[in-house]
Design a protein around this motif. Structure first.
Motif, PDB file in Angstrom:
ATOM      1  N   VAL A  76       0.839  -1.202   0.000  1.00 29.19           N
ATOM      2  CA  VAL A  76       0.000   0.000   0.000  1.00 29.19           C
ATOM      3  C   VAL A  76       0.874   1.253   0.000  1.00 29.19           C
ATOM      4  CG1 VAL A  76      -1.643   1.355   1.355  1.00 29.19           C
ATOM      5  CG2 VAL A  76      -1.990  -1.103   1.064  1.00 29.19           C
ATOM      6  N   ALA A  77       1.952   1.245   0.789  1.00 33.25           N
ATOM      7  CA  ALA A  77       2.849   2.396   0.828  1.00 33.25           C
ATOM      8  C   ALA A  77       3.503   2.622  -0.530  1.00 33.25           C
ATOM      9  CB  ALA A  77       3.909   2.192   1.907  1.00 33.25           C
ATOM     10  N   GLU A  80       0.953   4.071  -2.882  1.00 33.38           N
ATOM     11  CA  GLU A  80       0.719   5.489  -2.620  1.00 33.38           C
ATOM     12  C   GLU A  80       1.844   6.343  -3.180  1.00 33.38           C
ATOM     13  OE1 GLU A  80       0.283   5.496   1.601  1.00 33.38           O
ATOM     14  OE2 GLU A  80      -1.907   5.211   1.531  1.00 33.38           O
ATOM     15  N   THR A  81       3.092   5.869  -3.039  1.00 32.71           N
ATOM     16  CA  THR A  81       4.234   6.602  -3.588  1.00 32.71           C
ATOM     17  C   THR A  81       4.168   6.654  -5.112  1.00 32.71           C
ATOM     18  OG1 THR A  81       5.641   5.976  -1.723  1.00 32.71           O
ATOM     19  CG2 THR A  81       6.751   6.678  -3.740  1.00 32.71           C
ATOM     20  N   ALA A  84       1.471   9.030  -6.184  1.00 29.94           N
ATOM     21  CA  ALA A  84       1.890  10.418  -6.016  1.00 29.94           C
ATOM     22  C   ALA A  84       2.840  10.837  -7.137  1.00 29.94           C
ATOM     23  CB  ALA A  84       2.564  10.601  -4.659  1.00 29.94           C
TER      24      ALA A  84
END
Length: 326
Positions: A76-77, A80-81, A84
């Motif tokens: 998930v991280a 998200e990166t 972005a």
């Protein structure tokens, strides 16, 4: 199906070693944490924790789910990166379609600038389908396409952005009777034999429409679908032609788009009037793509590349030679 949120609660209990510590870390009450773990155990159908003194430790099943929860958290991280980066225009793929003369005049310098500003954006660059240049944009396979004014309106999810008007000039053999003229009335070419340089479609239509407005239909005796070959036929005295300025000198629009033109040394190029054929060049852009920084940057670069450098010099041959007065 296992609840991912409850798996993350279990992971917090396993890593902290107690329900109380996990509750403090998560901002929950100990009772809420215990309820989440109990609900996850019911979903799993197997105990996940066992008590050890005042704390807890995971069972084999509890350790398995906690490890998977850690993987999910990392994924998930990373997502998200990546999202972005894509949203900011640092990464991603940009699909661009173009027609031949626009490639040299507009697309090449615009994409060079885009690559400097967005080096990690992958560019998918191909020529348009001449039969249906809007097709890939309308079907979502391309973000932007350069097109000549389309004969049909695009779908509502596609926006047409006007870039420039590309006028047609007369291309004559060097010794032609009209070669010394500053400009040529289109009707003066009515009795000439013509060399065609355009396939049927939006690039030929302005020529045919202008000739019709001048009261004649051009007599095409030789046909070529590329400008260098057509100029060779004209230079050999097989006929005259009308060719778009961008095809004769791709750098006419702006200094940022200046590249060497494909001018044949045996031809003379003169502006025509009454009327002057013009083809309109547009960028067809998917509206959903307009929110992406690389697309906006490319569109702005295309606009800047299409800006004229100034007024057309009266009596000046685009090759640089002075045109004598008639």
């Amino acid at each position: 199906m296992l609840d991912v949120r409850r798996m993350q609660v279990l992971r917090a209990v396993v890593t902290s070693g107690s329900v109380t510590a996990a509750a403090a870390h998560l901002g929950y009450t100990p009772s809420a944490v215990s309820q989440q773990v109990a609900a996850l155990e019911r979903q799993a159908g197997i105990p996940l924790l066992e008590r050890v003194g005042r704390g807890v430790r995971p069972t084999a099943a509890g350790r398995l789910l906690a490890d998977h929860a850690a993987v999910i958290s990392r994924n998930v991280a990373e997502a998200e990166t990546a999202l972005a980066d894509l949203r900011a225009g640092r990464t991603g793929r940009l699909a661009v379609r173009y027609f031949a003369t626009a490639g040299a005049a507009l697309v090449a310098p615009a994409l060079a600038g885009l690559r400097r500003a967005h080096p990690d954006v992958r560019i998918d660059l191909r020529m348009t389908d001449p039969e249906d240049p809007l097709q890939e944009v309308e079907q979502g396979r391309a973000d932007l396409a350069l097109v000549i004014a389309p004969r049909t309106r695009p779908r509502e999810d596609v926006e047409l952005v006007h870039l420039l008007d590309d006028p047609y000039d007369a291309v004559l053999p060097a010794g032609h009777r009209l070669a010394s003229r500053e400009t040529i009335a289109l009707v003066e070419l009515a009795d000439e034999q013509w060399v065609g340089s355009e396939p049927p479609g939006p690039c030929l239509e302005p020529v045919l429409e202008a000739c019709a407005a001048a009261g004649f239909s051009p007599d095409f005796v030789v046909q070529s679908e590329d400008y260098p070959t057509a100029q060779g036929f004209v230079a050999a005295g097989l006929g005259i032609g009308l060719m778009p300025r961008m095809g004769l000198n791709p750098g006419f629009g702006s200094g940022t788009a200046a590249v060497a033109g494909a001018r044949h040394p045996g031809v003379v190029v003169r502006p025509v009037r009454d009327p002057r054929p013009v083809r309109a060049v547009y960028a067809a852009v998917r509206k959903v793509s307009l929110g992406r920084p690389p697309v906006r940057a490319l569109l702005e670069a295309l606009r800047q590349g299409a800006e004229p450098t100034g007024a057309e010099p009266t009596g000046a041959d685009p090759t640089g030679a002075q045109v004598p007065s008639a």
